[in-house]
Design an enzyme around this catalytic site. Structure first.
Site, PDB file in Angstrom:
ATOM      1  N   SER A   1      -6.307 -10.606   2.442  1.00  0.00           N
ATOM      2  CA  SER A   1      -6.954 -10.472   3.746  1.00  0.00           C
ATOM      3  C   SER A   1      -6.026 -10.939   4.854  1.00  0.00           C
ATOM      4  CB  SER A   1      -8.237 -11.303   3.771  1.00  0.00           C
ATOM      5  OG  SER A   1      -8.753 -11.415   5.076  1.00  0.00           O
TER       6      SER A   1
ATOM      7  N   TYR B   1     -12.954 -18.735   2.886  1.00  0.00           N
ATOM      8  CA  TYR B   1     -12.649 -17.343   2.518  1.00  0.00           C
ATOM      9  C   TYR B   1     -11.145 -17.101   2.573  1.00  0.00           C
ATOM     10  CZ  TYR B   1     -12.159 -12.293   2.977  1.00  0.00           C
ATOM     11  OH  TYR B   1     -11.760 -10.995   2.815  1.00  0.00           O
TER      12      TYR B   1
END
Length: 342
Positions: free
Chosen positions: A128, A153
């Site tokens: 990501s 995350y």
């Protein structure tokens, strides 16, 4: 050449689009997805219905279930694995951190272990843009350090890259990390900005605008993401023969490991993004301006030159076209749902 490709998270946004593309090209697709309720499972079921095909096999299992993952590998013997299953969402990681450890760490470990015991040509996996954390140098380059994540995350995705490198080193598994930048498009997730904004504007409800609108995102159209993945599937990461052990670069190694940005290289201001949606819908948004949320970054901007150099492609769909494609899908999808209910 026809391949057997295992796609985890196949009922998810990117996984669905990848599986559909691979099936069109004649590949055999094995999908794993637990179809959880992080967002409306009916959207996931609709995606799976579209994927109905003789060459598609679905396993409704969780990656955290090591025995289930092992059974799929043992029975289907995939040539390539694309790991897209994950607990997504920066803000949700503040509410339910355990889900990120289980899905993104334990689940990914089970995939790595399966690739170790049932060798594959290559493992590609979702990382990501959030790994860049508090970095302020723009655009973000794969050769920048990513040691200061701002959310669990982001930390879990950085951990995935480290875990992949370890397995490349220990077991010579060829691994390719994909740092996605704000992927959007038809069949997108309801928890993402474009879906939420479109739905709220249609209903005349306010939309939350964080950092008082002073944000920019490198929105990347899903078809460009899929093209990038498919092209990377056709090449394999190689050990860098010129790897510098004194000053190592973080995106490559002396083992078969690579990391790529998959971004549009064209950040869009949040207020411009909202105006494009308003113009397409012919309706003004009601803005609820809020401060920057914990874990968020004010700007993302991808340097996609490494991807271009490797596969002769860079995402470049204009934001206006992509937003229009999404809204056309959104209206058609919800019209079909309404007709089905009535």
């Amino acid at each position: 050449m026809t391949k057997t490709v295992l796609v985890t998270g196949v009922a998810g946004f990117i996984g669905f689009h990848l599986a559909r593309r691979l099936l069109r090209e004649g590949h055999r697709v094995v999908g794993i997805d637990e179809v959880n309720d992080y967002y409306d499972p009916s959207l996931k079921e609709s995606r799976l219905h579209v994927l109905t095909h003789p060459n598609f096999k679905l396993y409704r299992d969780s990656l955290e279930n090591k025995m289930a993952v092992t059974r799929v590998f043992e029975k289907r013997r995939p040539d390539i694995v694309v790991n897209l299953a994950a607990q997504a969402g920066v803000r949700y990681s503040l509410e339910n951190p355990d889900a990120y450890i289980q899905s993104n760490i334990v689940g990914f470990l089970n995939v790595l272990e399966a690739c170790r015991h049932y060798p594959v040509e290559q493992l590609l996996y979702a990382s990501s843009s959030s790994v860049y954390g508090s970095n302020r140098k723009m655009p973000f380059s794969e050769q920048d350090p990513v040691d200061h994540p701002l959310s669990l995350y982001a930390a879990s995705k950085k951990a995935n890259e480290l875990m992949a490198h370890t397995y490349s080193h220990l077991f010579e598994i060829k691994t390719t990390g994909l740092r996605f930048f704000s992927v959007y498009g038809p069949w997108g997730r309801p928890d993402m900005a474009l879906y939420k904004f479109t739905e709220a504007i249609m209903k005349g409800e306010p939309i939350d605008v964080y950092n008082y609108g002073q944000m920019a995102r490198d929105f990347t159209y899903v078809d460009d993401v899929i093209e990038s993945i498919v092209r990377l599937m056709d090449i394999q990461p190689l050990a860098d023969e010129e790897f510098d052990y004194v000053a190592p670069l973080p995106d490559r190694s002396d083992v078969p490991f690579r990391v790529y940005n998959v971004g549009n290289h064209s950040p869009v201001q949040l207020m411009d993004f909202i105006r494009i949606i308003e113009q397409k819908l012919g309706k003004r948004a009601i803005l609820n301006e809020l401060p920057l949320q914990p874990g968020d970054v004010p700007e993302s901007f991808a340097d996609a030159s490494a991807l271009y150099e490797s596969v002769d492609f860079r995402p470049q769909t204009p934001i206006e076209r992509g937003v229009h494609e999404f809204i056309d899908w959104y209206l058609a999808y919800h019209h079909a749902l309404k007709e089905g209910i009535e």
